[in-house]
Design a protein around this motif. Structure first.
Motif, PDB file in Angstrom:
ATOM      1  N   LEU A 284       0.834  -1.040   0.119  1.00  8.46           N
ATOM      2  CA  LEU A 284       0.054   0.016   0.206  1.00  8.46           C
ATOM      3  C   LEU A 284       0.826   1.136  -0.201  1.00  8.46           C
ATOM      4  O   LEU A 284       0.491   2.250  -0.914  1.00  8.46           O
ATOM      5  CB  LEU A 284      -1.109   0.110   1.356  1.00  8.46           C
ATOM      6  CG  LEU A 284      -2.116  -1.112   1.162  1.00  8.46           C
ATOM      7  CD1 LEU A 284      -2.683  -1.045   2.565  1.00  8.46           C
ATOM      8  CD2 LEU A 284      -2.946  -0.838   0.109  1.00  8.46           C
ATOM      9  N   VAL A 285       2.083   1.148   0.855  1.00 12.06           N
ATOM     10  CA  VAL A 285       2.896   2.284   0.844  1.00 12.06           C
ATOM     11  C   VAL A 285       3.757   2.583  -0.455  1.00 12.06           C
ATOM     12  O   VAL A 285       4.036   3.585  -0.635  1.00 12.06           O
ATOM     13  CB  VAL A 285       3.687   2.337   2.024  1.00 12.06           C
ATOM     14  CG1 VAL A 285       4.790   3.419   2.214  1.00 12.06           C
ATOM     15  CG2 VAL A 285       2.834   2.352   3.305  1.00 12.06           C
TER      16      VAL A 285
ATOM     17  N   LYS B  95      -4.412   9.839  -1.083  1.00 10.56           N
ATOM     18  CA  LYS B  95      -4.043   8.740  -0.519  1.00 10.56           C
ATOM     19  C   LYS B  95      -5.005   8.359   0.865  1.00 10.56           C
ATOM     20  O   LYS B  95      -5.472   7.425   1.038  1.00 10.56           O
ATOM     21  CB  LYS B  95      -2.736   8.214  -0.249  1.00 10.56           C
ATOM     22  CG  LYS B  95      -2.132   7.043   0.289  1.00 10.56           C
ATOM     23  CD  LYS B  95      -2.446   5.777  -0.522  1.00 10.56           C
ATOM     24  CE  LYS B  95      -1.901   4.535   0.217  1.00 10.56           C
ATOM     25  NZ  LYS B  95      -2.165   3.254  -0.717  1.00 10.56           N
ATOM     26  N   ILE B  96      -4.844   9.081   1.894  1.00 11.04           N
ATOM     27  CA  ILE B  96      -5.298   8.998   2.953  1.00 11.04           C
ATOM     28  C   ILE B  96      -6.921   9.212   3.090  1.00 11.04           C
ATOM     29  O   ILE B  96      -7.575   8.500   4.149  1.00 11.04           O
ATOM     30  CB  ILE B  96      -4.702  10.105   3.944  1.00 11.04           C
ATOM     31  CG1 ILE B  96      -5.324  11.508   3.875  1.00 11.04           C
ATOM     32  CG2 ILE B  96      -3.302   9.907   4.066  1.00 11.04           C
ATOM     33  CD1 ILE B  96      -4.567  12.489   4.793  1.00 11.04           C
TER      34      ILE B  96
ATOM     35  N   ASP C 222      -9.042   2.021   1.130  1.00 17.72           N
ATOM     36  CA  ASP C 222      -7.996   1.092   1.838  1.00 17.72           C
ATOM     37  C   ASP C 222      -7.437   1.787   2.879  1.00 17.72           C
ATOM     38  O   ASP C 222      -7.211   1.221   4.090  1.00 17.72           O
ATOM     39  CB  ASP C 222      -7.126   0.778   0.716  1.00 17.72           C
ATOM     40  CG  ASP C 222      -7.774  -0.338  -0.013  1.00 17.72           C
ATOM     41  OD1 ASP C 222      -8.860  -1.043   0.247  1.00 17.72           O
ATOM     42  OD2 ASP C 222      -6.788  -0.793  -0.866  1.00 17.72           O
ATOM     43  N   ALA C 223      -7.103   3.054   2.784  1.00 16.53           N
ATOM     44  CA  ALA C 223      -6.393   3.672   3.813  1.00 16.53           C
ATOM     45  C   ALA C 223      -7.252   3.944   4.992  1.00 16.53           C
ATOM     46  O   ALA C 223      -6.846   3.932   6.167  1.00 16.53           O
ATOM     47  CB  ALA C 223      -5.707   4.977   3.283  1.00 16.53           C
ATOM     48  N   ARG C 224      -8.476   4.550   5.010  1.00 21.25           N
ATOM     49  CA  ARG C 224      -9.173   4.660   5.838  1.00 21.25           C
ATOM     50  C   ARG C 224      -9.656   3.424   6.807  1.00 21.25           C
ATOM     51  O   ARG C 224      -9.699   3.243   7.825  1.00 21.25           O
ATOM     52  CB  ARG C 224     -10.675   5.470   5.097  1.00 21.25           C
ATOM     53  CG  ARG C 224     -10.318   6.711   5.014  1.00 21.25           C
ATOM     54  CD  ARG C 224     -11.253   7.049   3.863  1.00 21.25           C
ATOM     55  NE  ARG C 224     -12.635   7.179   4.365  1.00 21.25           N
ATOM     56  CZ  ARG C 224     -14.015   7.296   3.406  1.00 21.25           C
ATOM     57  NH1 ARG C 224     -13.797   7.770   2.388  1.00 21.25           N
ATOM     58  NH2 ARG C 224     -15.089   7.279   3.960  1.00 21.25           N
TER      59      ARG C 224
ATOM     60  N   LYS D 175      -6.596   2.637   8.695  1.00 27.59           N
ATOM     61  CA  LYS D 175      -6.586   3.423   9.940  1.00 27.59           C
ATOM     62  C   LYS D 175      -7.508   3.051  10.982  1.00 27.59           C
ATOM     63  O   LYS D 175      -7.202   2.833  12.381  1.00 27.59           O
ATOM     64  CB  LYS D 175      -6.866   4.821   9.511  1.00 27.59           C
ATOM     65  CG  LYS D 175      -6.779   6.173  10.533  1.00 27.59           C
ATOM     66  CD  LYS D 175      -7.132   7.366  10.012  1.00 27.59           C
ATOM     67  CE  LYS D 175      -6.888   8.339  11.055  1.00 27.59           C
ATOM     68  NZ  LYS D 175      -5.394   8.339  11.736  1.00 27.59           N
TER      69      LYS D 175
ATOM     70  N   GLY E 177       4.575   3.761   7.174  1.00 26.94           N
ATOM     71  CA  GLY E 177       3.553   4.731   6.475  1.00 26.94           C
ATOM     72  C   GLY E 177       3.960   6.130   6.635  1.00 26.94           C
ATOM     73  O   GLY E 177       4.644   6.767   6.257  1.00 26.94           O
TER      74      GLY E 177
END
Length: 210
Positions: free
Chosen positions: A71-72, A103-104, A108-110, A113, A134
Motif C-alpha cells: 500500500l505504501v 491516499k489517506i 483502503d487507507a481509511r 486506519k 507509513g
C-alpha cells in the motif's frame, strides 16, 4: 539456458502467487480486522494449503506488513515524483499535498486506519511497524524536501521536521477531518481546496520574505 528459463518462470509464478495472497489477505484484514483473520481462512480463500501460505509468509504479522508495504510503495513513489518535478516550492507542495490527501482519503487507507485504531492496543508492535513504514516515512520524505528548500533559501530557516508536520496537519484540517468523524456526505471543503489553503497558510509562516 534452459535451466535459467525454468528458474525465471518459477520465480515469476512464485511472485504472482505472492501478490495474489497479499490481495486476498488485504481484503480479509480490512474487512474482519487483524485478530479475527486467521492464516487458515486466508489459505482457504487462496485455494491453497497453509504450507504454501507459510512458505511465502512465516507469520500473520509478516503477511500484514507485506500488505502495508504494498500500500505504501506506490504512494512513496508518487510523493517522490511530486517533489522532484519543477515549478517552484508552492507547486511542489501542492502536488505533494494532493497525492497525500488522495491516499489517506482512499477506502483502503481509511479502513486500515480504523483497524489500527481499534486493535492497536492489542498489537503494539504492528502499530509501530505500520507507523514506521507509513506515516513516519511520508513525513521524513517531506522533511528532507523542506531541508533542501531551506538550504536553497526558498524557505525560512528552521526545523524541517516541524515544517513537515505543520504542512501535513494543514492538509488534514478540512475534508479529511470530516471523513474521520463521519459528518455525512457533505464536507466543508474539497481536497483540492484543502491543499490550496494548506500551501497558502504554510508559506505565510515558512515562505521566504525579502
Amino acid at each position: 539456458m534452459r535451466e535459467s528459463c525454468l528458474t525465471d518462470r518459477r520465480s515469476r509464478r512464485k511472485e504472482v502467487r505472492r501478490e495474489a495472497i497479499i490481495d486476498i489477505a488485504k481484503r480479509a484484514f480490512l474487512e474482519n480486522g487483524f485478530a479475527d483473520t486467521s492464516m487458515s481462512a486466508i489459505a482457504a480463500d487462496c485455494g491453497g494449503s497453509k504450507t504454501t501460505l507459510w512458505s511465502h509468509f512465516p507469520s500473520k504479522e509478516d503477511l500484514f506488513l507485506a500488505i502495508v508495504d504494498k500500500l505504501v510503495g506506490h504512494f512513496s513513489d508518487a510523493l517522490d515524483e511530486a517533489l522532484l518535478v519543477g515549478g517552484g516550492t508552492a507547486a511542489a507542495l501542492r502536488r505533494f499535498g494532493r497525492v497525500f490527501l488522495a491516499k489517506i482519503l482512499s477506502e483502503d487507507a481509511r479502513a486500515l486506519k480504523r483497524m489500527i485504531a481499534a486493535e492497536g492496543h492489542r498489537f503494539p508492535d504492528l502499530v509501530k511497524a505500520f507507523y514506521e513504514r507509513g506515516p513516519a516515512r511520508c513525513r521524513a520524505r517531506l522533511a528532507r524536501y523542506m531541508a533542501d528548500e531551506m538550504a536553497a533559501g526558498r524557505l525560512q530557516q528552521g526545523d524541517p521536521e516541524i515544517a513537515a508536520r505543520q504542512f501535513l496537519s494543514l492538509c488534514q484540517a478540512g475534508c479529511f477531518a470530516d471523513v474521520i468523524w463521519h459528518r455525512g456526505d457533505t464536507y466543508c471543503s474539497t481536497p483540492e481546496e484543502d491543499v490550496d489553503m494548506a500551501v497558502e497558510g504554510f508559506l505565510r509562516i515558512w515562505g521566504k520574505t525579502e
